[in-house]
Motif scaffolding. Structure first.
Motif, PDB file in Angstrom:
ATOM      1  N   ARG A   1      35.884  19.776  37.820  1.00  0.00           N
ATOM      2  CA  ARG A   1      36.083  21.217  37.914  1.00  0.00           C
ATOM      3  C   ARG A   1      37.556  21.512  38.157  1.00  0.00           C
ATOM      4  O   ARG A   1      38.188  20.932  39.046  1.00  0.00           O
ATOM      5  N   ILE A   2      38.094  22.427  37.384  1.00  0.00           N
ATOM      6  CA  ILE A   2      39.497  22.821  37.504  1.00  0.00           C
ATOM      7  C   ILE A   2      39.593  24.047  38.413  1.00  0.00           C
ATOM      8  O   ILE A   2      39.121  25.127  38.041  1.00  0.00           O
ATOM      9  N   PRO A   3      40.164  23.921  39.591  1.00  0.00           N
ATOM     10  CA  PRO A   3      40.320  25.104  40.457  1.00  0.00           C
ATOM     11  C   PRO A   3      41.338  26.069  39.852  1.00  0.00           C
ATOM     12  O   PRO A   3      42.409  25.644  39.389  1.00  0.00           O
ATOM     13  N   LEU A   4      41.009  27.329  39.817  1.00  0.00           N
ATOM     14  CA  LEU A   4      41.939  28.341  39.316  1.00  0.00           C
ATOM     15  C   LEU A   4      42.807  28.846  40.460  1.00  0.00           C
ATOM     16  O   LEU A   4      42.357  28.979  41.592  1.00  0.00           O
ATOM     17  N   ARG A   5      44.058  29.125  40.157  1.00  0.00           N
ATOM     18  CA  ARG A   5      44.944  29.712  41.157  1.00  0.00           C
ATOM     19  C   ARG A   5      44.771  31.224  41.243  1.00  0.00           C
ATOM     20  O   ARG A   5      44.829  31.812  42.310  1.00  0.00           O
ATOM     21  N   ARG A   6      44.609  31.842  40.091  1.00  0.00           N
ATOM     22  CA  ARG A   6      44.458  33.294  40.056  1.00  0.00           C
ATOM     23  C   ARG A   6      43.862  33.689  38.711  1.00  0.00           C
ATOM     24  O   ARG A   6      43.981  32.949  37.733  1.00  0.00           O
ATOM     25  N   ALA A   7      43.231  34.851  38.679  1.00  0.00           N
ATOM     26  CA  ALA A   7      42.683  35.410  37.441  1.00  0.00           C
ATOM     27  C   ALA A   7      43.041  36.893  37.405  1.00  0.00           C
ATOM     28  O   ALA A   7      42.802  37.612  38.387  1.00  0.00           O
ATOM     29  N   HIS A   8      43.604  37.344  36.304  1.00  0.00           N
ATOM     30  CA  HIS A   8      44.027  38.733  36.143  1.00  0.00           C
ATOM     31  C   HIS A   8      43.319  39.342  34.938  1.00  0.00           C
ATOM     32  O   HIS A   8      43.078  38.646  33.939  1.00  0.00           O
ATOM     33  N   PHE A   9      43.014  40.632  35.028  1.00  0.00           N
ATOM     34  CA  PHE A   9      42.256  41.297  33.981  1.00  0.00           C
ATOM     35  C   PHE A   9      42.957  42.575  33.539  1.00  0.00           C
ATOM     36  O   PHE A   9      43.462  43.331  34.375  1.00  0.00           O
ATOM     37  N   ALA A  10      42.972  42.807  32.230  1.00  0.00           N
ATOM     38  CA  ALA A  10      43.731  43.910  31.641  1.00  0.00           C
ATOM     39  C   ALA A  10      42.919  45.196  31.592  1.00  0.00           C
ATOM     40  O   ALA A  10      42.914  45.898  30.579  1.00  0.00           O
ATOM     41  N   TYR A  11      42.248  45.501  32.673  1.00  0.00           N
ATOM     42  CA  TYR A  11      41.513  46.760  32.765  1.00  0.00           C
ATOM     43  C   TYR A  11      41.326  47.093  34.240  1.00  0.00           C
ATOM     44  O   TYR A  11      41.469  46.217  35.114  1.00  0.00           O
ATOM     45  N   PRO A  12      41.022  48.359  34.545  1.00  0.00           N
ATOM     46  CA  PRO A  12      40.864  48.753  35.954  1.00  0.00           C
ATOM     47  C   PRO A  12      39.696  48.018  36.611  1.00  0.00           C
ATOM     48  O   PRO A  12      38.776  47.544  35.938  1.00  0.00           O
ATOM     49  N   ALA A  13      39.735  47.936  37.920  1.00  0.00           N
ATOM     50  CA  ALA A  13      38.670  47.266  38.666  1.00  0.00           C
ATOM     51  C   ALA A  13      37.336  47.983  38.425  1.00  0.00           C
ATOM     52  O   ALA A  13      37.240  49.194  38.624  1.00  0.00           O
ATOM     53  N   PRO A  14      36.306  47.259  37.975  1.00  0.00           N
ATOM     54  CA  PRO A  14      35.000  47.877  37.759  1.00  0.00           C
ATOM     55  C   PRO A  14      34.243  48.029  39.080  1.00  0.00           C
ATOM     56  O   PRO A  14      34.680  47.534  40.134  1.00  0.00           O
ATOM     57  N   ALA A  15      33.100  48.686  39.019  1.00  0.00           N
ATOM     58  CA  ALA A  15      32.295  48.887  40.231  1.00  0.00           C
ATOM     59  C   ALA A  15      31.836  47.565  40.829  1.00  0.00           C
ATOM     60  O   ALA A  15      31.634  47.458  42.033  1.00  0.00           O
ATOM     61  N   HIS A  16      31.685  46.543  39.989  1.00  0.00           N
ATOM     62  CA  HIS A  16      31.218  45.244  40.463  1.00  0.00           C
ATOM     63  C   HIS A  16      32.372  44.278  40.702  1.00  0.00           C
ATOM     64  O   HIS A  16      32.213  43.065  40.630  1.00  0.00           O
ATOM     65  N   ALA A  17      33.560  44.807  41.014  1.00  0.00           N
ATOM     66  CA  ALA A  17      34.746  43.966  41.183  1.00  0.00           C
ATOM     67  C   ALA A  17      34.561  42.921  42.283  1.00  0.00           C
ATOM     68  O   ALA A  17      35.172  41.850  42.243  1.00  0.00           O
ATOM     69  N   HIS A  18      33.712  43.217  43.260  1.00  0.00           N
ATOM     70  CA  HIS A  18      33.485  42.271  44.369  1.00  0.00           C
ATOM     71  C   HIS A  18      32.847  40.964  43.880  1.00  0.00           C
ATOM     72  O   HIS A  18      32.866  39.971  44.603  1.00  0.00           O
ATOM     73  N   GLU A  19      32.286  40.954  42.676  1.00  0.00           N
ATOM     74  CA  GLU A  19      31.658  39.746  42.149  1.00  0.00           C
ATOM     75  C   GLU A  19      32.691  38.701  41.703  1.00  0.00           C
ATOM     76  O   GLU A  19      32.405  37.511  41.667  1.00  0.00           O
ATOM     77  N   TYR A  20      33.876  39.135  41.350  1.00  0.00           N
ATOM     78  CA  TYR A  20      34.812  38.268  40.646  1.00  0.00           C
ATOM     79  C   TYR A  20      35.357  37.123  41.497  1.00  0.00           C
ATOM     80  O   TYR A  20      35.653  36.052  40.980  1.00  0.00           O
ATOM     81  N   GLY A  21      35.532  37.368  42.797  1.00  0.00           N
ATOM     82  CA  GLY A  21      36.062  36.317  43.645  1.00  0.00           C
ATOM     83  C   GLY A  21      35.193  35.079  43.652  1.00  0.00           C
ATOM     84  O   GLY A  21      35.661  33.948  43.484  1.00  0.00           O
ATOM     85  N   LEU A  22      33.880  35.289  43.815  1.00  0.00           N
ATOM     86  CA  LEU A  22      32.958  34.155  43.793  1.00  0.00           C
ATOM     87  C   LEU A  22      32.796  33.598  42.382  1.00  0.00           C
ATOM     88  O   LEU A  22      32.571  32.407  42.198  1.00  0.00           O
ATOM     89  N   LEU A  23      32.917  34.463  41.389  1.00  0.00           N
ATOM     90  CA  LEU A  23      32.728  34.027  40.005  1.00  0.00           C
ATOM     91  C   LEU A  23      33.852  33.090  39.556  1.00  0.00           C
ATOM     92  O   LEU A  23      33.597  32.061  38.931  1.00  0.00           O
ATOM     93  N   PHE A  24      35.092  33.442  39.884  1.00  0.00           N
ATOM     94  CA  PHE A  24      36.229  32.651  39.431  1.00  0.00           C
ATOM     95  C   PHE A  24      36.808  31.762  40.530  1.00  0.00           C
ATOM     96  O   PHE A  24      37.602  30.871  40.244  1.00  0.00           O
ATOM     97  N   GLY A  25      36.430  32.014  41.782  1.00  0.00           N
ATOM     98  CA  GLY A  25      36.878  31.148  42.870  1.00  0.00           C
ATOM     99  C   GLY A  25      38.370  31.191  43.119  1.00  0.00           C
ATOM    100  O   GLY A  25      38.985  30.171  43.444  1.00  0.00           O
ATOM    101  N   CYS A  26      38.985  32.373  42.989  1.00  0.00           N
ATOM    102  CA  CYS A  26      40.438  32.468  43.174  1.00  0.00           C
ATOM    103  C   CYS A  26      40.804  33.921  43.407  1.00  0.00           C
ATOM    104  O   CYS A  26      39.958  34.811  43.384  1.00  0.00           O
TER     105      CYS A  26
END
Length: 355
Positions: free
Chosen positions: A159-184
């Motif tokens: 498994r490759i740990p990610l340092r950060r993940a950035h998205f080219a759109y505003p934070a969606p209502a489910h933005a709280h999911e992304y931390g656990l999803l991408f682990g960074c």
């Protein structure tokens, strides 16, 4: 797509391309054993195997590996041929470059790029094209990033740990999911959708062969959308420690953060910092592990609620009921009585809404 359960937002998003094409989505939901009425409940979450089945059904119905969400369809077999092209590469960096070149051959395909290294020693995988022509199009961009990360880890067997993940759109209502999803660390409103990781992983050798790819494709998209734990991130190690505590005989006593930090040979402050960098916290992980264990037990329907509360480490039934209502908006008893939940549906509040 966060492991144990999938938010209903992703279910609606996966269906949006089929709807746009005029395909009746009810049979697709029924084939995946997801009740159609579930889509109207913002707190609903579905089991990952049901979601994987739904994605397969949508892919079949649309004839498109992009589920009808992209600027142009991707014919069945495209991903498999890209995978075959990657297998002959000596290392991950070469494989990613080949994948980028492969999809660049198709009009309307995702325009991707790999930047080998930066000043901080990070390599960046970026999605430069806009894959959001429709209302739920962010889902396709997220899937591309998730599948790229899972495939990269699969190619090298780590498994490759990610340092950060950035998205080219505003934070969606489910933005709280992304931390656990991408682990960074996750940020929205960035110039482009991208993920950064330690550049040294580009030199890791490709260890998979054609037989392994065949097995992966047979299980797709489950193996590519699920978050397999390799034990390489702090989040995974903490979750494993907490899960083991819940599996011990008798009432559980979940270890405090300081105890887990000692087991991992770091200070409590370092543990907190690393979990924050991976987009979560000790308290949130503790809630998630308890929530998923409670849902699994209630779906099975065999364990008395009082015994379940004790096994999860709650000092009293009332404390468990309060926590479960906070997670799901309902009581354990009412959840167990829902006629459509058994083996099909898990109901829970998103981790980021837990207090």
């Amino acid at each position: 797509m966060t492991g144990a359960t999938i938010a209903v937002h992703h279910v609606r998003a996966a269906l949006s391309g089929a709807r746009r094409l005029g395909i009746d989505t009810v049979p697709l939901l029924q084939a995946a054993r997801i009740p159609p009425l579930l889509l109207g409940d913002e707190r609903a979450r579905v089991a990952p195997d049901r979601f994987s089945r739904l994605v397969r059904e949508v892919r079949r119905a649309t004839g498109d590996e992009f589920l009808g969400l992209g600027p142009a369809p991707s014919r069945h077999g495209t991903f498999a041929m890209m995978g075959l092209a990657c297998l002959g590469c000596p290392d991950l960096g070469t494989a990613l470059e080949r994948a980028v070149q492969f999809y660049g051959l198709f009009p309307g395909g995702p325009e991707m790029a790999v930047t080998p290294g930066s000043a901080d020693g990070a390599a960046v995988f970026a999605l430069r094209s806009d894959l959001r022509p429709y209302d739920e199009g962010d889902f396709l961009s997220e899937c591309v990033m998730i599948i790229w990360h899972r495939l990269s880890s699969w190619l090298i067997g780590r498994r490759i740990p990610l340092r950060r993940a950035h998205f080219a759109y505003p934070a969606p209502a489910h933005a709280h999911e992304y931390g656990l999803l991408f682990g960074c660390e996750v940020r929205f409103g960035a110039p482009c959708t991208a993920a950064a990781f330690d550049a040294r992983w580009l030199a890791a050798p490709v260890v998979r062969d054609e037989a392994a790819l065949t097995a992966l494709l047979r299980r797709a998209p489950a193996d590519l959308l699920s978050l397999r734990e390799y034990g390489t991130t702090v989040t995974e190690r903490v979750r494993r420690t907490l899960g083991q505590a819940l599996r011990t005989a008798g009432p559980a006593r979940l270890p405090e953060a300081a105890e887990v930090a000692a087991r991992l040979a770091v200070s409590p402050a370092t543990l907190r910092r690393r979990l924050q960098e991976e987009g979560t916290s000790y308290r949130r992980l503790k809630d998630v592990v308890r929530r998923d264990a409670a849902i699994s037990s209630l779906v099975a329907g065999r364990e008395p609620i009082a015994e379940l509360a004790a096994r999860l480490g709650f000092s009293a039934d009332t404390a468990f009921h309060r926590a479960f209502r906070r997670w799901t908006g309902t009581t354990p008893g009412a959840y167990r009585l829902r006629p459509h939940t058994a083996r099909d549906v898990a109901w829970s509040a998103p981790p980021g809404q837990q207090s």
